[in-house]
Design an enzyme around this catalytic site. Structure first.
Site, short mmCIF file in Angstrom:
data_model
loop_
_atom_site.label_atom_id
_atom_site.label_comp_id
_atom_site.label_asym_id
_atom_site.label_seq_id
_atom_site.Cartn_x
_atom_site.Cartn_y
_atom_site.Cartn_z
N LYS A 117 0.83 -1.21 0.00
CA LYS A 117 0.00 0.00 0.00
C LYS A 117 0.86 1.26 0.00
CE LYS A 117 -2.14 3.23 2.90
NZ LYS A 117 -1.54 4.12 3.91
N ASN A 118 1.97 1.24 0.76
CA ASN A 118 2.80 2.43 0.88
C ASN A 118 3.72 2.65 -0.32
OD1 ASN A 118 1.72 3.19 3.33
ND2 ASN A 118 3.31 2.19 4.55
N ARG A 172 -2.51 12.75 1.99
CA ARG A 172 -1.40 13.64 1.70
C ARG A 172 -0.75 13.39 0.33
NH1 ARG A 172 2.97 13.01 5.67
NH2 ARG A 172 2.46 10.80 5.47
N ASP A 187 -4.78 10.18 8.27
CA ASP A 187 -5.11 9.55 9.54
C ASP A 187 -4.88 10.48 10.72
OD1 ASP A 187 -5.81 7.16 8.40
OD2 ASP A 187 -3.78 6.35 8.49
N ASP A 227 4.40 1.48 12.12
CA ASP A 227 3.13 0.86 11.75
C ASP A 227 2.96 -0.54 12.35
OD1 ASP A 227 2.35 3.06 10.34
OD2 ASP A 227 2.76 2.24 8.37
N ILE A 272 8.41 7.90 16.52
CA ILE A 272 8.13 8.47 15.20
C ILE A 272 6.98 9.48 15.25
CG2 ILE A 272 7.62 7.94 12.80
CD1 ILE A 272 10.29 6.84 13.80
#
Length: 447
Positions: free
Chosen positions: A32-33, A102, A126, A316, A338
């Protein structure tokens, strides 16, 4: 945890009955990223780009819509996406698609190169703490962009084109690094990104850009050097697998004391996660096609861990791993370095029976931006504690997955609302869980 708004109950939701051991095999989807950034990178050329192993999820469809709005021609067949943008017909990114996450900020470089101007809305995304785009804006200004913020929009132009420069990131931001990689590929001269992020998804983006004709070198000490070229061409690229999905399903196997084989899970992207499992005595087996995760009958030992930039423990992975630690024996500590506000989801876990405390003090050794600040970014978990089913409202993608994991090992039935976050970031997660034996239903109430 009670739902906070009546409207939360109007949309579809998951009904999960916990306690079933997950067993079997599923295939891990593409990352996904990575997919959204690669779609944007295709805007650098007027030739066709073909992306294989793309994940079918909300963020990808949103990015496709954004590109279609500005003139891209797209074709999606199974998990292969073809995209060609012969002409950029529109330089204003609509709030309808660009304000939801974004990704619009990544269009600045390609559209400045091709049209010399672009307007984007202020980004959304998010709710995990502030995620400003200052790094992006400051770096692009160094490259010669003129950017004016007004009325919730960024008005950008490059009268003399973008030029190479040295950009020192205050923090190894993943998306800022991706933005400068894309923007610098066609900039005049040499761009050096100092303190760059080096996540696997970034390396995969570099592979695509190199196939398109970009010249990019990864140096020591987090430096990436890009020599700008005059033009880029089309390319064919197969995406890496989604390491976040792999981690989530692996933890589901341990929480339910199951036995799950994840085809296409990639060891090289999961090294730190797998090391952490070994430290807890949790079994896994790696082969050339994937990884098998094998649960144990007794609770694993507690552990202390800290999130960090790659190759450290990924932020994550923190939420699903925290759920696992509610079932570990003893007192575990998680230090988040983070994001300053990523433990909000623990309130729901406490409501299910977890014993969790949040602290502003840095409970770890990793240098932390939040030291001596009032952010509750350290978490102490005492376990094992039985969890009980309840009603939950998802605030963001990764927290939402942690709720699903908690429900899978909880006693009784849980109803999980706000599942649009899950479907934005995971490809058919509920279906894959059902394939492994989970009792999870997607309920869509009639309007």
């Amino acid at each position: 945890m009670e739902l906070t708004t009546a409207s939360s109950q109007r949309g579809p939701y998951y009904r999960i009955t916990g306690g079933t051991a997950l067993e079997g095999e599923v295939v891990i989807s593409g990352a996904k990223n990575a997919v959204t950034k690669m779609i944007i990178a295709s805007l650098l050329t007027d030739e066709q780009c073909i992306l294989r192993n793309v994940p079918l999820l909300g963020d990808m469809y949103l990015t496709m819509k954004l590109c279609e709005d500005i003139g891209s021609e797209l074709s999606l067949e199974d998990h292969t996406l073809s995209i060609r943008t012969p002409d950029v017909q529109k330089t204003v990114i609509s709030t309808e698609v660009g304000g939801l996450n974004r990704i619009a900020v990544l269009t600045l470089g390609p559209l400045l190169h091709r049209r010399g101007e672009v307007t984007i809305p202020a980004p959304g995304g998010d709710r995990i703490g502030p995620r400003p785009i200052d790094f992006h804006i400051n770096g692009l200004r160094q490259m010669g962009a003129v950017i004016i913020e007004k009325d919730g929009h960024y008005f950008c132009s490059a009268p003399n084109g973008l030029r190479g420069t040295t950009i020192k990131l205050p923090f190894p931001s993943v998306m800022a690094t991706e933005n400068f990689l894309i923007s610098a590929s066609l900039a005049r001269g040499v761009t050096i990104i100092e303190n760059a992020a080096t996540e696997p998804e970034i390396i995969d983006l570099i592979k695509l850009l190199q196939k398109m004709g970009a010249i990019i070198e990864i140096k020591v000490d987090r430096r990436i050097v890009i020599e700008g070229v005059e033009r880029l061409h089309g390319a064919v690229h197969t995406l890496l697998s989604d390491r976040n999905e792999a981690v989530s399903l692996a933890i589901a196997a341990y929480l339910t004391r199951g036995d799950v084989y994840l085809r296409r899970a990639q060891q090289d992207t999961l090294l730190t996660f797998l090391n952490t499992l070994s430290k807890m005595g949790l079994r896994f087996e790696v082969d050339d096609e994937g990884i098998r995760f094998i649960g144990r009958e007794t609770p694993p030992p507690a552990i202390a861990l800290e999130t960090d930039v790659h190759p450290g423990f990924m932020t994550d992975w923190q939420q699903p791993f925290t759920v696992l630690l509610t079932q570990a024996k003893g007192m575990s500590v998680v230090h988040e370095t983070i994001y300053e506000d990523r433990f909000g989801y623990t309130e729901a876990l406490i409501g299910m029976g977890a014993q969790i405390g949040l602290f502003t003090k840095c409970l770890g050794e990793v240098p932390c931006r939040f030291r001596s600040k009032e952010h509750r970014h350290s978490c102490v978990i005492n376990g094992p504690t039985p969890l009980k089913g309840t009603r939950l409202l998802i605030p963001d993608i990764r927290a939402g997955c942690s709720y699903i994991l908690a429900a899978l090992c909880a006693e009784g039935v849980s109803e999980v609302y706000g599942i649009e976050h899950i479907e934005r970031g995971y490809e058919h997660l509920d279906w894959k869980l059902r394939q492994l034996g989970a009792q999870i239903e997607r309920i869509a109430p009639e309007d």
